[in-house]
Design a protein around this motif. Sequence first.
Motif, mmCIF file in Angstrom:
data_model
loop_
_atom_site.group_PDB
_atom_site.id
_atom_site.type_symbol
_atom_site.label_atom_id
_atom_site.label_comp_id
_atom_site.label_asym_id
_atom_site.label_seq_id
_atom_site.Cartn_x
_atom_site.Cartn_y
_atom_site.Cartn_z
ATOM 1 N N ALA A 135 0.834 -1.202 0.000
ATOM 2 C CA ALA A 135 0.000 0.000 0.000
ATOM 3 C C ALA A 135 0.866 1.248 0.000
ATOM 4 N N SER A 136 1.938 1.231 0.790
ATOM 5 C CA SER A 136 2.857 2.360 0.836
ATOM 6 C C SER A 136 3.521 2.575 -0.517
ATOM 7 N N GLU A 137 3.912 1.485 -1.163
ATOM 8 C CA GLU A 137 4.530 1.568 -2.479
ATOM 9 C C GLU A 137 3.550 2.140 -3.503
ATOM 10 N N THR A 138 2.296 1.721 -3.450
ATOM 11 C CA THR A 138 1.273 2.233 -4.357
ATOM 12 C C THR A 138 1.048 3.718 -4.114
ATOM 13 N N ASP A 139 1.006 4.143 -2.834
ATOM 14 C CA ASP A 139 0.854 5.556 -2.507
ATOM 15 C C ASP A 139 2.011 6.361 -3.066
ATOM 16 N N SER A 140 3.245 5.859 -2.925
ATOM 17 C CA SER A 140 4.424 6.550 -3.442
ATOM 18 C C SER A 140 4.350 6.706 -4.952
ATOM 19 N N GLN A 141 3.931 5.640 -5.628
ATOM 20 C CA GLN A 141 3.838 5.701 -7.089
ATOM 21 C C GLN A 141 2.802 6.727 -7.533
ATOM 22 N N SER A 142 1.690 6.824 -6.826
ATOM 23 C CA SER A 142 0.655 7.777 -7.216
ATOM 24 C C SER A 142 1.064 9.216 -6.899
ATOM 25 N N GLU A 143 1.961 9.417 -5.943
ATOM 26 C CA GLU A 143 2.423 10.750 -5.590
ATOM 27 C C GLU A 143 3.627 11.186 -6.412
ATOM 28 N N ALA A 144 4.267 10.257 -7.087
ATOM 29 C CA ALA A 144 5.470 10.559 -7.851
ATOM 30 C C ALA A 144 5.122 11.284 -9.148
ATOM 31 N N ASP A 145 6.068 12.075 -9.616
ATOM 32 C CA ASP A 145 5.950 12.719 -10.923
ATOM 33 C C ASP A 145 6.861 11.972 -11.884
ATOM 34 N N THR A 146 6.384 11.776 -13.102
ATOM 35 C CA THR A 146 7.150 11.037 -14.096
ATOM 36 C C THR A 146 7.676 12.003 -15.145
ATOM 37 N N PHE A 147 8.994 11.991 -15.304
ATOM 38 C CA PHE A 147 9.688 12.877 -16.229
ATOM 39 C C PHE A 147 10.210 12.071 -17.411
ATOM 40 N N GLY A 148 9.988 12.571 -18.612
ATOM 41 C CA GLY A 148 10.562 11.950 -19.799
ATOM 42 C C GLY A 148 11.993 12.417 -19.959
ATOM 43 N N VAL A 149 12.852 11.519 -20.443
ATOM 44 C CA VAL A 149 14.275 11.828 -20.574
ATOM 45 C C VAL A 149 14.712 11.551 -22.009
ATOM 46 N N GLY A 150 15.454 12.495 -22.574
ATOM 47 C CA GLY A 150 15.957 12.309 -23.926
ATOM 48 C C GLY A 150 17.262 13.042 -24.142
ATOM 49 N N ILE A 151 17.862 12.767 -25.282
ATOM 50 C CA ILE A 151 19.077 13.461 -25.706
ATOM 51 C C ILE A 151 18.784 14.084 -27.068
ATOM 52 N N HIS A 152 18.899 15.406 -27.155
ATOM 53 C CA HIS A 152 18.679 16.107 -28.420
ATOM 54 C C HIS A 152 20.014 16.277 -29.129
ATOM 55 N N VAL A 153 20.048 15.895 -30.391
ATOM 56 C CA VAL A 153 21.275 15.929 -31.192
ATOM 57 C C VAL A 153 21.292 17.215 -32.026
ATOM 58 N N THR A 154 22.341 18.022 -31.840
ATOM 59 C CA THR A 154 22.540 19.199 -32.691
ATOM 60 C C THR A 154 23.813 18.979 -33.496
ATOM 61 N N GLU A 155 24.137 19.939 -34.315
ATOM 62 C CA GLU A 155 25.347 19.837 -35.139
ATOM 63 C C GLU A 155 26.610 19.770 -34.285
ATOM 64 N N GLU B 285 26.564 19.464 -30.529
ATOM 65 C CA GLU B 285 26.487 18.914 -29.179
ATOM 66 C C GLU B 285 25.292 17.984 -28.998
ATOM 67 N N LEU B 286 25.334 17.291 -27.870
ATOM 68 C CA LEU B 286 24.219 16.480 -27.420
ATOM 69 C C LEU B 286 23.644 17.163 -26.191
ATOM 70 N N ARG B 287 22.346 17.423 -26.189
ATOM 71 C CA ARG B 287 21.712 18.137 -25.082
ATOM 72 C C ARG B 287 20.794 17.207 -24.306
ATOM 73 N N PHE B 288 20.975 17.158 -23.005
ATOM 74 C CA PHE B 288 20.106 16.378 -22.127
ATOM 75 C C PHE B 288 18.780 17.125 -22.005
ATOM 76 N N VAL B 289 17.666 16.424 -22.249
ATOM 77 C CA VAL B 289 16.343 17.042 -22.248
ATOM 78 C C VAL B 289 15.457 16.349 -21.216
ATOM 79 N N VAL B 290 14.765 17.152 -20.407
ATOM 80 C CA VAL B 290 13.814 16.622 -19.431
ATOM 81 C C VAL B 290 12.428 17.148 -19.797
ATOM 82 N N ASN B 291 11.500 16.228 -20.063
ATOM 83 C CA ASN B 291 10.108 16.606 -20.302
ATOM 84 C C ASN B 291 9.386 16.592 -18.962
ATOM 85 N N VAL B 292 8.840 17.735 -18.599
ATOM 86 C CA VAL B 292 8.205 17.919 -17.297
ATOM 87 C C VAL B 292 6.690 17.757 -17.450
ATOM 88 N N PRO B 293 6.058 16.954 -16.578
ATOM 89 C CA PRO B 293 4.604 16.795 -16.683
ATOM 90 C C PRO B 293 3.882 18.112 -16.401
#
Length: 111
Positions: free
Chosen positions: A11-31, A33-41
């Motif tokens: 139950a505690s684990e389920t509560d934690s999961q429902s309270e957590a925020d999920t962030f998307g993670v990616g790497i954007h490729v430019t000419e 550099e590589l940029r770390f990208v965080v998608n915020v809910p």
Amino acid sequence: MRTRDESANAASETDSQSEADTFGVGIHVTETELRFVVNVPSDIGSGWTDPDAFQRLVERTTWEHLDQQSTLQTIATNAPEGETVFLGTVSLLPDETVVSHSLRVPAFENS
């Protein structure tokens, strides 16, 4: 059959999961550099008061689960310029607890 302690932990684990925020993670490729990208809910929890702090936490968590050098090398070698390569998601609580993640090294057809 679960014991009372196992049920409480689940139950505690389920509560934690429902309270957590999920962030998307990616790497954007430019000419150049590589940029770390965080998608915020859009419905991010109010416990996150410093955007720079949680973005650093997401980045730190990502590199704790993936080998940074080999992941970036794979992306630099295979991803076309202008593309953002999705690495997965990280679910976190404002107290910096990692609830879950789906991080993985990207696979490319030609690699």
